[in-house]
Write a protein that holds these residues in place. Structure first.
Motif, PDB file in Angstrom:
ATOM      1  N   VAL A  93      -7.749   0.233  -9.567  1.00  0.00           N
ATOM      2  CA  VAL A  93      -7.166   0.307  -8.224  1.00  0.00           C
ATOM      3  C   VAL A  93      -5.730   0.838  -8.263  1.00  0.00           C
TER       4      VAL A  93
ATOM      5  N   PRO B 129      -5.294   6.242  -0.629  1.00  0.00           N
ATOM      6  CA  PRO B 129      -4.831   5.076   0.135  1.00  0.00           C
ATOM      7  C   PRO B 129      -5.433   3.806  -0.485  1.00  0.00           C
ATOM      8  N   MET B 130      -4.730   2.680  -0.318  1.00  0.00           N
ATOM      9  CA  MET B 130      -5.142   1.434  -0.972  1.00  0.00           C
ATOM     10  C   MET B 130      -6.585   1.055  -0.650  1.00  0.00           C
TER      11      MET B 130
ATOM     12  N   ASN C 119      -4.495   4.413  -6.684  1.00  0.00           N
ATOM     13  CA  ASN C 119      -3.504   4.342  -5.617  1.00  0.00           C
ATOM     14  C   ASN C 119      -2.217   5.067  -6.008  1.00  0.00           C
TER      15      ASN C 119
ATOM     16  N   ALA D 245      -8.918   3.279  -2.463  1.00  0.00           N
ATOM     17  CA  ALA D 245      -8.872   2.985  -3.900  1.00  0.00           C
ATOM     18  C   ALA D 245      -9.700   1.737  -4.224  1.00  0.00           C
ATOM     19  N   THR D 246      -9.562   0.698  -3.398  1.00  0.00           N
ATOM     20  CA  THR D 246     -10.312  -0.539  -3.621  1.00  0.00           C
ATOM     21  C   THR D 246     -11.815  -0.279  -3.496  1.00  0.00           C
TER      22      THR D 246
ATOM     23  N   PRO E 126       0.823  -1.194   0.000  1.00  0.00           N
ATOM     24  CA  PRO E 126       0.000   0.000   0.000  1.00  0.00           C
ATOM     25  C   PRO E 126       0.864   1.253   0.000  1.00  0.00           C
ATOM     26  N   ARG E 127       0.419   2.262  -0.724  1.00  0.00           N
ATOM     27  CA  ARG E 127       1.176   3.509  -0.747  1.00  0.00           C
ATOM     28  C   ARG E 127       1.119   4.143   0.645  1.00  0.00           C
TER      29      ARG E 127
END
Lengths: 97, 283
Positions: free
Chosen positions: B188, B198-199, B192, B202-203, B125-126
């Motif tokens: 996604v 954030p992951m 991201n 995004a999801t 994850p970023r």
């Protein structure tokens, strides 16, 4: 996140929950009628209504967003919701015609 | 339709839902090869069925994401219009292709996804996206925030470059509408890595976009007779049950090993689909 957004999140969630529940009920009922009871025609009608309900949900979400952001006076997001709704309606028209 | 055949399709859909949720791919990537290779369904019917199941699965997931405020509804609306237009175009492209070309294209997609899974088994994850966009001149009215129970803190972020995301969203929609997948494979990482979400956000936002747009491609397949109501009903129920189970399994099983195993499975299915599409012998 503003008051309008909070309301939109709740309304969208409600529409999706009710829509998915109605759709799944129709799908399960249709399968039971079709596969277990052997009444294929009636079963397919119920199942088709369930699928149709699923297809209506995206447009219902767009209408809700359009009404909410128009009331808020947020032209940019109201236009985005309207654009999405136009594409959704155009998709049905283009597919059927 | 015979009860045994329907049960077989249903179990396959459950499997697709489990694997899709564990790998974060959605069920479509698994359903299409399973239905064409395992049950002999025409590839157009498999893709049409998969698209409707994608709508159902994304709508179900979005109800949860909306409750936890992970979804960025404003961004989903901005990107949704072009994604839906892409899905509509994809629906026409997919239904116009011959079975061989559609199957072959899907086989190529599976090869690509399998390769990505092998090369990048764990997507990191970023980190630290909290309002990173503010410093970079992000778009304030698309700000989002949510509570992350794993981190025990609230996360606030500001997306950047939503306009750049439009092009990728159109591509994601086109690919999804053509091949009967969700399109999260593109959406996604773009949200991201490019937009700075954030992951988790995004999801969730990708899932919401799919729930808004995948139907645009599905109606094209339905109108052209590629959506069998009974097969679709069995698939929707199976995928929803499977994805719930898969989401739970993903938390208790070792992710890296699972991804490698399924990457091999995807390669195998890709080769089978390419062999079937273009008629070359495969062991």
């Amino acid at each position: 996140m503003g008051v309008h957004d909070e309301r939109l999140y709740e309304r969208l969630g409600l529409v999706l929950r009710v829509g998915v529940a109605v759709s799944l009920t129709l799908l399960v009922a249709g399968l039971v009628v079709c596969l277990a009871a052997g009444r294929e025609r009636e079963g397919v009608i119920l199942v088709s209504l369930g699928i149709l309900t699923m297809f209506v949900l995206p447009a219902a979400q767009s209408v809700l967003a359009l009404v909410t952001y128009r009331a808020e006076g947020n032209r940019k997001l109201a236009l985005a919701a309207l654009g999405l709704l136009v594409v959704q309606v155009a998709a049905v028209a283009a597919a059927v015609l | 339709m015979e009860l045994g055949y329907a049960a077989g399709l249903g179990l396959s859909a459950v499997f697709a839902g489990v694997v899709g949720a564990m790998l974060g791919l959605g069920g479509g990537v698994i359903i299409v090869p399973l239905y064409t290779l395992g049950f002999g369904l025409p590839v157009h019917v498999a893709v049409g069925t998969s698209l409707v199941a994608v709508v159902a699965n994304a709508s179900t997931a979005t109800t949860v994401y909306l409750k936890t405020r992970l979804t960025n509804v404003r961004l989903a609306l901005i990107l949704g219009g072009v994604t839906a237009a892409g899905a509509l175009l994809g629906g026409f492209i997919g239904t116009s292709l011959s079975g061989a070309w559609l199957g072959g294209t899907f086989g190529a997609l599976l090869l690509g996804v399998g390769l990505i899974m092998l090369l990048r088994p764990d997507r990191t994850p970023r980190p630290g996206p909290a309002l990173a966009g503010a410093e970079a001149g992000g778009e304030g009215d698309l700000d989002g925030s949510y509570y992350d129970p794993a981190a025990g803190t609230s996360v606030a972020y500001r997306p950047v470059g939503a306009r750049r995301g439009l092009t990728f969203s159109f591509l994601a929609g086109t690919m999804a509408g053509t091949l009967g997948i969700g399109g999260g494979v593109i959406q996604v990482p773009v949200m991201n890595l490019l937009l700075g979400l954030p992951m988790k956000a995004a999801t969730a936002t990708s899932s919401h976009i799919i729930s808004l747009t995948a139907a645009a491609g599905a109606v094209v397949y339905a109108a052209r007779g590629f959506v069998d109501p009974v097969i679709t009903a069995v698939t929707i129920i199976g995928v929803i049950v499977g994805s719930r189970t898969g989401a739970w399994l993903a938390q208790v099983l070792p992710g890296a090993v699972i991804k490698k195993v399924f990457a091999v499975v995807l390669f195998y299915m890709a080769l089978r689909m390419l062999a079937q599409a273009f008629g070359f012998p495969l062991f």
